[in-house]
Design a protein around this motif. Structure first.
Motif, short mmCIF file in Angstrom:
data_model
loop_
_atom_site.label_atom_id
_atom_site.label_comp_id
_atom_site.label_asym_id
_atom_site.label_seq_id
_atom_site.Cartn_x
_atom_site.Cartn_y
_atom_site.Cartn_z
N HIS A 97 -1.24 -10.94 18.00
CA HIS A 97 -0.45 -10.85 16.77
C HIS A 97 -0.16 -9.38 16.49
N VAL A 98 1.03 -9.11 15.99
CA VAL A 98 1.39 -7.77 15.52
C VAL A 98 1.55 -7.87 14.01
N TYR A 99 0.79 -7.05 13.28
CA TYR A 99 0.80 -7.07 11.82
C TYR A 99 1.28 -5.73 11.28
N GLU A 100 1.80 -5.77 10.06
CA GLU A 100 2.16 -4.54 9.37
C GLU A 100 1.74 -4.66 7.91
N PHE A 101 1.13 -3.58 7.40
CA PHE A 101 0.69 -3.57 6.01
C PHE A 101 0.81 -2.16 5.45
N THR A 102 0.66 -2.04 4.15
CA THR A 102 0.70 -0.75 3.48
C THR A 102 -0.67 -0.46 2.91
N THR A 103 -1.20 0.71 3.23
CA THR A 103 -2.52 1.11 2.73
C THR A 103 -2.43 1.45 1.25
N ARG A 104 -3.58 1.66 0.63
CA ARG A 104 -3.61 2.00 -0.80
C ARG A 104 -2.92 3.32 -1.10
N ASP A 105 -2.91 4.22 -0.12
CA ASP A 105 -2.24 5.51 -0.35
C ASP A 105 -0.76 5.46 0.01
N GLY A 106 -0.21 4.27 0.31
CA GLY A 106 1.22 4.10 0.54
C GLY A 106 1.68 4.26 1.97
N ARG A 107 0.77 4.42 2.89
CA ARG A 107 1.12 4.58 4.30
C ARG A 107 1.38 3.23 4.95
N SER A 108 2.46 3.10 5.69
CA SER A 108 2.78 1.87 6.40
C SER A 108 2.08 1.89 7.76
N VAL A 109 1.36 0.82 8.06
CA VAL A 109 0.58 0.76 9.30
C VAL A 109 0.93 -0.51 10.05
N GLY A 119 6.02 -14.03 10.24
CA GLY A 119 6.41 -14.15 8.85
C GLY A 119 5.27 -14.50 7.90
N ASP A 120 4.15 -14.97 8.43
CA ASP A 120 3.00 -15.32 7.58
C ASP A 120 2.39 -14.06 6.97
N ILE A 121 1.82 -14.24 5.79
CA ILE A 121 1.10 -13.17 5.11
C ILE A 121 -0.39 -13.45 5.25
N VAL A 122 -1.13 -12.44 5.71
CA VAL A 122 -2.58 -12.58 5.89
C VAL A 122 -3.28 -11.39 5.24
N THR A 123 -4.54 -11.55 4.97
CA THR A 123 -5.36 -10.45 4.45
C THR A 123 -5.98 -9.70 5.62
N VAL A 124 -5.82 -8.39 5.60
CA VAL A 124 -6.43 -7.56 6.64
C VAL A 124 -7.49 -6.67 6.01
N HIS A 125 -8.49 -6.34 6.80
CA HIS A 125 -9.57 -5.45 6.39
C HIS A 125 -9.42 -4.17 7.21
N TYR A 126 -9.59 -3.03 6.55
CA TYR A 126 -9.43 -1.77 7.27
C TYR A 126 -10.31 -0.69 6.67
N VAL A 127 -10.49 0.38 7.45
CA VAL A 127 -11.23 1.56 7.02
C VAL A 127 -10.18 2.61 6.66
N ALA A 128 -10.36 3.31 5.55
CA ALA A 128 -9.36 4.25 5.06
C ALA A 128 -9.02 5.33 6.08
N GLU A 129 -10.00 5.79 6.85
CA GLU A 129 -9.76 6.87 7.81
C GLU A 129 -8.99 6.41 9.04
N ARG A 130 -9.10 5.13 9.38
CA ARG A 130 -8.44 4.61 10.59
C ARG A 130 -7.83 3.23 10.30
N PRO A 131 -6.80 3.18 9.49
CA PRO A 131 -6.22 1.87 9.16
C PRO A 131 -5.54 1.18 10.35
N GLU A 132 -5.19 1.95 11.38
CA GLU A 132 -4.56 1.34 12.57
C GLU A 132 -5.55 0.49 13.37
N ARG A 133 -6.82 0.56 13.04
CA ARG A 133 -7.84 -0.26 13.71
C ARG A 133 -8.30 -1.38 12.79
#
Length: 152
Positions: free
Chosen positions: A64-76, A90-104
Motif C-alpha cells: 500500500h502507498v499512503y499519504e498523510f500530513t503530520t502535525r507540523d503540516g508536512r506532507s508525507v 481511496g480509503d482513509i486509515v489511521t497511521v502511527h508515526y514518530v515525529a522525527e521520522r514520519p516517512e517510517r
C-alpha cells in the motif's frame, strides 16, 4: 576446492545476518511508531502486489502507498507491505508515526504481541539457519582434517 565449503556458508550467514538486522530494525520502527502516540489520517493512494518464488511455490505480497500530513503540516508519503487486503485505493486509515521520522510510519493497528511473535519466529528461524551453517563448516573442517591426517 575446500574453500568452497567455507565461502558459501559464510555468504549464507552474511545474508541471514542482513535479514536479521532488517527484521529487528523494522520491528523497532513499528514499535516506536505505536509508542509515540502520534497518529494521523492517511489516504491510500495505491495498492499493488509483487510476486516471488520459484516454479513450485509462488508467494505474493500486498503493498500500500499512503499519504498523510503530520502535525507540523508536512506532507508525507510512504509505502508499506503486508497490509490488510480490505484497504483499497481511496480509503482513509489511521497511521502511527514518530515525529522525527514520519516517512517510517505504519498503518498497522497496534498489536505488540503479534509483532513480538512474528519477529521472534523469524529470529529463531534465522538463528537455527546460522547455527546449521556453522555446524556444516565445523563438520567439513573436521572431515578435511581427518582426510589430511590419513594421507601419506
Amino acid at each position: 576446492m575446500e574453500a568452497l565449503f567455507y565461502v558459501v556458508p559464510l555468504l549464507m550467514i552474511g545474508a541471514a545476518v542482513f535479514m536479521l538486522t532488517r527484521v529487528l530494525r523494522r520491528a523497532r520502527e513499528v514499535r516506536g511508531a505505536w509508542g509515540s502516540g502520534l497518529t494521523a489520517e492517511a489516504r491510500c493512494l495505491r495498492t499493488y502486489t509483487t510476486a516471488g518464488g520459484g516454479e513450485s511455490m509462488v508467494s505474493t505480497t500486498l503493498h500500500h502507498v499512503y499519504e498523510f500530513t503530520t502535525r507540523d503540516g508536512r506532507s508525507v508519503r510512504f509505502e508499506e507491505s503486508n497490509g490488510p487486503a480490505t484497504v483499497v485505493e481511496g480509503d482513509i486509515v489511521t497511521v502511527h508515526y514518530v515525529a522525527e521520522r514520519p516517512e517510517r510510519a505504519t498503518a498497522h493497528a497496534p498489536a505488540h504481541g503479534k509483532l513480538a511473535a512474528e519477529s521472534g519466529c523469524l529470529l529463531a528461524f534465522l538463528g537455527v539457519f546460522i547455527t546449521g551453517c556453522v555446524i556444516f563448516m565445523v563438520v567439513v573442517h573436521a572431515s578435511f582434517s581427518a582426510v589430511d591426517g590419513f594421507l601419506p
